[in-house]
Design an enzyme around this catalytic site. Sequence first.
Site, PDB file in Angstrom:
ATOM      1  N   SER A 130      83.557  62.892  20.337  1.00 43.35           N
ATOM      2  CA  SER A 130      83.121  62.396  21.569  1.00 43.35           C
ATOM      3  C   SER A 130      82.888  60.924  21.331  1.00 43.35           C
ATOM      4  CB  SER A 130      81.870  63.249  21.758  1.00 43.35           C
ATOM      5  OG  SER A 130      80.799  62.678  20.999  1.00 43.35           O
ATOM      6  N   ASP A 131      82.736  60.118  22.473  1.00 41.76           N
ATOM      7  CA  ASP A 131      82.099  58.807  22.414  1.00 41.76           C
ATOM      8  C   ASP A 131      80.771  59.170  22.162  1.00 41.76           C
ATOM      9  OD1 ASP A 131      81.603  56.136  22.615  1.00 41.76           O
ATOM     10  OD2 ASP A 131      82.811  55.632  24.327  1.00 41.76           O
ATOM     11  N   TRP A 132      79.994  58.115  21.697  1.00 42.62           N
ATOM     12  CA  TRP A 132      78.379  58.141  21.247  1.00 42.62           C
ATOM     13  C   TRP A 132      77.889  58.745  22.428  1.00 42.62           C
ATOM     14  CZ3 TRP A 132      81.776  57.760  17.934  1.00 42.62           C
ATOM     15  CH2 TRP A 132      81.195  57.433  16.477  1.00 42.62           C
TER      16      TRP A 132
END
Length: 876
Positions: A295-297
């Site tokens: 996932s992106d942050w």
Amino acid sequence: MPASVWLQAFLAVGLARAQTQNPNNTYSAPNDTSSSPLNNAESPPYYPSPWTEGSGDWAQAYVQAKAFVSQLTLLEKVNLTTGTGWQSEACVGTVGAIPRLNFDPLCMQDSPLGVRFADYVSAFPAGGTIAASWDRGEFYRRGYQMGQEHRAKGVDVQLGPVVGPLGRNPKGGRNWEGFSPDPVLSGIAVADTVRGIQDAGVIACTKHFIMNEQEHFRQPGDFEDFGFVDAVSSNIDDKTLHELYLWPFADAIRAGTGSIMCSYNKVNNSQVCQNSYLQNYILKGELGFQGFIMSDWDAQHSGVASTLAGLDMTMPGDTDFNSGQSFWGPNLTISILNGTVPEWRLDDAAVRIMAAYYYVGRDESIPVNFDSWQRDTYGYSHYFGKTGYRLINQHVDVRGDHFRSIRHTAAKSTVLLKNSGVLPLSGTEKWTAVFGNDAGDSAYGPNGFPDHGGNNGTLAMGWGSGTADFPYLVTPLDAIKSQVSGNGGVVTSVTDNWAYTQIQAMAVQASVALVFVNADSGEGYITVDGNTGDRNNLTIWQDGDTLIKNVSSLCNNTIVVIHSVGPVLVNSFYDSPNITAILWAGLPGQESGNAIADIIYGRENPGGKLPFTIGSNAAEYGPDLIYEPTNGHDSPQDNFEEGVFIDYRAFDKQNITPIYEFGFGLSYTTFEYSNIKVVKVPAGAYTPTSGQTIAAPTLGNYSTDPADYQWPANLTRPSTYIFPYLNSTDLVTASQDPEYGLNYTWPAGATDGSPQARIPAGGAPGGNPQLWDVLFSVEATITNNGTIPGEEVVQLYLSLGGPEDPKIVLRGFDRLSIQPGQSATFHADVTRRDVSNWDVASQNWVISSYKKTVYVAASSRKLVLTAGLDLGDYAS
Ligand SMILES: *[C@@H]1O[C@H](CO)[C@@H](O)[C@H](O)[C@H]1NC(C)=O
Ligand SMILES: *[C@@H]1O[C@H](CO)[C@@H](O)[C@H](O)[C@H]1NC(C)=O
Ligand SMILES: *[C@@H]1O[C@H](CO)[C@@H](O)[C@H](O)[C@H]1NC(C)=O
Ligand SMILES: *[C@@H]1O[C@H](CO)[C@@H](O)[C@H](O)[C@H]1NC(C)=O
Ligand SMILES: *[C@@H]1O[C@H](CO)[C@@H](O)[C@H](O)[C@H]1NC(C)=O
Ligand SMILES: *[C@@H]1O[C@H](CO)[C@@H](O)[C@H](O)[C@H]1NC(C)=O
Ligand SMILES: *[C@@H]1O[C@H](CO)[C@@H](O)[C@H](O)[C@H]1NC(C)=O
Ligand SMILES: *[C@@H]1O[C@H](CO)[C@@H](O)[C@H](O)[C@H]1NC(C)=O
Ligand SMILES: *[C@@H]1O[C@H](CO)[C@@H](O)[C@H](O)[C@H]1NC(C)=O
Ligand SMILES: *[C@@H]1O[C@H](CO)[C@@H](O)[C@H](O)[C@H]1NC(C)=O
């Protein structure tokens, strides 16, 4: 479709907005049989999540990964998939370790242009700049050198390269991190970059998947002026997805990218990191992706829903930075124990992560020797928790001699847009005058703004997480001074754009005036001069147009150099007779000044060409970004109604003549194109992939007794650190989730581990291998008819011929180095994929019966040589 239908369609979406855990989370388009580009703009549920089988050249890595994962306990598998929380360890993201097997935790580190948050590293040219080199060797070498630097710092996953944003609108704040709004140029650049990074022994993370085309509202969040606004939804139809935005991701997967990052935004009103259509069907199904999705942050918004929808690793692991809670970690352990998630899904996530690890040779890695959050030599190893004081920074210099190629690459990426004959300069001009804030040093040093979120001094990278610190920054003024003073000439400068008196006094004296201007953008968490990541406009910053006018009205030999994140408007000056040359130098990295001096003084002959179009106003590029909520607190609806018509395809469609077209660039010599030859290559008919997968492997046994998963008594938890353990034998209590056990109906098939039908357009990493069958081979003769050696970027365009097709699409290119008076042969292959369209009904690529034409071109508007393509039996 009429506006009223539009409105209805999207009102319905707003009302039906799914709960975050809802795994369906899907938007169905109205039953619209017109050819509206948004027909089929939906993300239908697709389950189960495909398990990796080691296809393509992943067989060996898969076997090793399976053997490794088979030894792991449930908690250890959870550890592999879950980040330990923001600023919990040295890297921007770190998963749990497996101490029992002496397995160090995997380290994920920004950025796509160098090692972020570290000292003694190189600052490479940005992606959007190197795209202008149109040079596969440069793409690969830059990737390899960045990989070497990450590897030597102990990084396991480099968070790059970028092909999302693709660059739908030139104002998109992070376009410069990626390559080009053209999917083929981006696709070739990303594939060679992935190969480079991974050949150096580091896992590449191709990002951000997908249609993360603007910074405003990219995440659900609170915005100063508007309160809470849900994440923007990029609404797109299946055909545009395949023919445009997905194309370079397919190339990255085919090149073996070990990981892919799912993006912050929604697509068709489903958060991408839990969008089963995009992750299960498209990435892991059709494109046969064998690595892992991270996932992106904080782009993960659910536990079970994202697990079943194909997410493999959560970053940085906590629900919000330092919340101390996680959608995975303990919750993932629990979701296996309570039977909601089948064990094979966790096993598959772990195998995918380890397969990427072995695929790039990470088993011969070194430990992390730097710390992202502190530059001190000694400090806390758990920065947020302030525990574990030790040696954290070994200050290892990992740069090697990369400065040489950085300079060369930057020069190769410089585009000469105008030259009335004054360039190259001899260096013996009587008086050289240099103008502009963009020519000199920043008052605050090259790394004076956190994450480069400021514009003071020459611009050599944008801002945000896609950056690295400069080891030094050679400014254009440094390099020009050294050149001219070395020749005993006169060189003076004014770097305050508003010092009108001094500017005018100097301009009248100059034999040659070099004016440096810029335009910046970056990631949305930083606002610079009122630009919240995305640019507010396409004009040059810091009153650069006035500066250019002030100089050129008094000096008839004014050369303009533009450092910018993408297109800028040049209307006010480009056709002035006193502007004798214009150069676009992009974001060149640490060797900026040396590279531009190499071009200006003729040590390098410019050969770069524009990787985007320069128009005369922002509206020509198509729909604007969304800067304000359009849907109350619900997701702004960003309808990609323009379909595949972005950048040059939009200009062609609207019949607008750009100022400088996509693919345009001059040289100090000239080239002649002749003698096009098209040879049809025998290839069989296209066979859709069929058959079934193996059943999902389950690797090892696990106890279902919660008592076996409790916190170890002797473990001290650094504040907010994420572990896989439970704090109670009661799963409801351990979960701490008020919605625990809520009776969601998980989609049919989500837990089914039996053999599944293969996808016809799939079959191997990147898609059906027959898409890369060569159907035609095209050749042409390119002659350097000038007097000096030069390099020419020769481009291959196709017209697919249908009423919904762009006038032309780029399909290949080569950068040829040719001696004066000599000729070289341009060669390009045309594959099945190149001549196909995506067919929504059959969910496959088809070759239409429309007449197809091939062009060998000097730019997207200089289609010099033309030939027909006889598709014959290949066409449907
Ligand atoms: C998800 O879709 C299925 C049908 O595919 C339906 O039965 C179920 O109710 C849906 N779940 C939710 C939470 O909407
Ligand atoms: C749309 O099409 C589906 C499937 O063909 C059908 O079941 C449904 O009734 C249609 N809806 C409308 C509003 O026409
Ligand atoms: C999980 O990772 C943490 C952090 O690296 C480590 O302390 C812990 O021992 C690991 N747990 C297991 C079961 O390996
Ligand atoms: C489990 O996930 C839920 C959200 O789905 C969250 O509220 C809760 O805090 C998590 N539990 C733990 C122990 O992190
Ligand atoms: C750069 O910073 C200096 C020092 O604060 C300031 O005087 C100058 O105006 C700034 N330049 C620009 C272009 O903002
Ligand atoms: C465009 O934005 C830049 C940077 O914020 C600013 O300097 C410039 O004045 C703006 N141009 C216009 C026409 O508003
Ligand atoms: C060009 O420069 C000359 C000075 O060399 C000046 O007289 C003239 O007005 C300038 N022309 C324009 C269009 O700025
Ligand atoms: C600029 O003007 C000077 C003086 O009129 C002339 O000698 C020179 O050739 C001009 N330069 C260019 C590049 O036009
Ligand atoms: C904690 O206890 C476990 C089980 O008794 C043991 O295996 C482990 O080595 C201990 N860890 C530490 C850091 O003392
Ligand atoms: C199983 O555990 C997960 C994670 O805590 C939770 O979200 C889910 O609601 C649980 N399901 C059931 C049926 O208890």
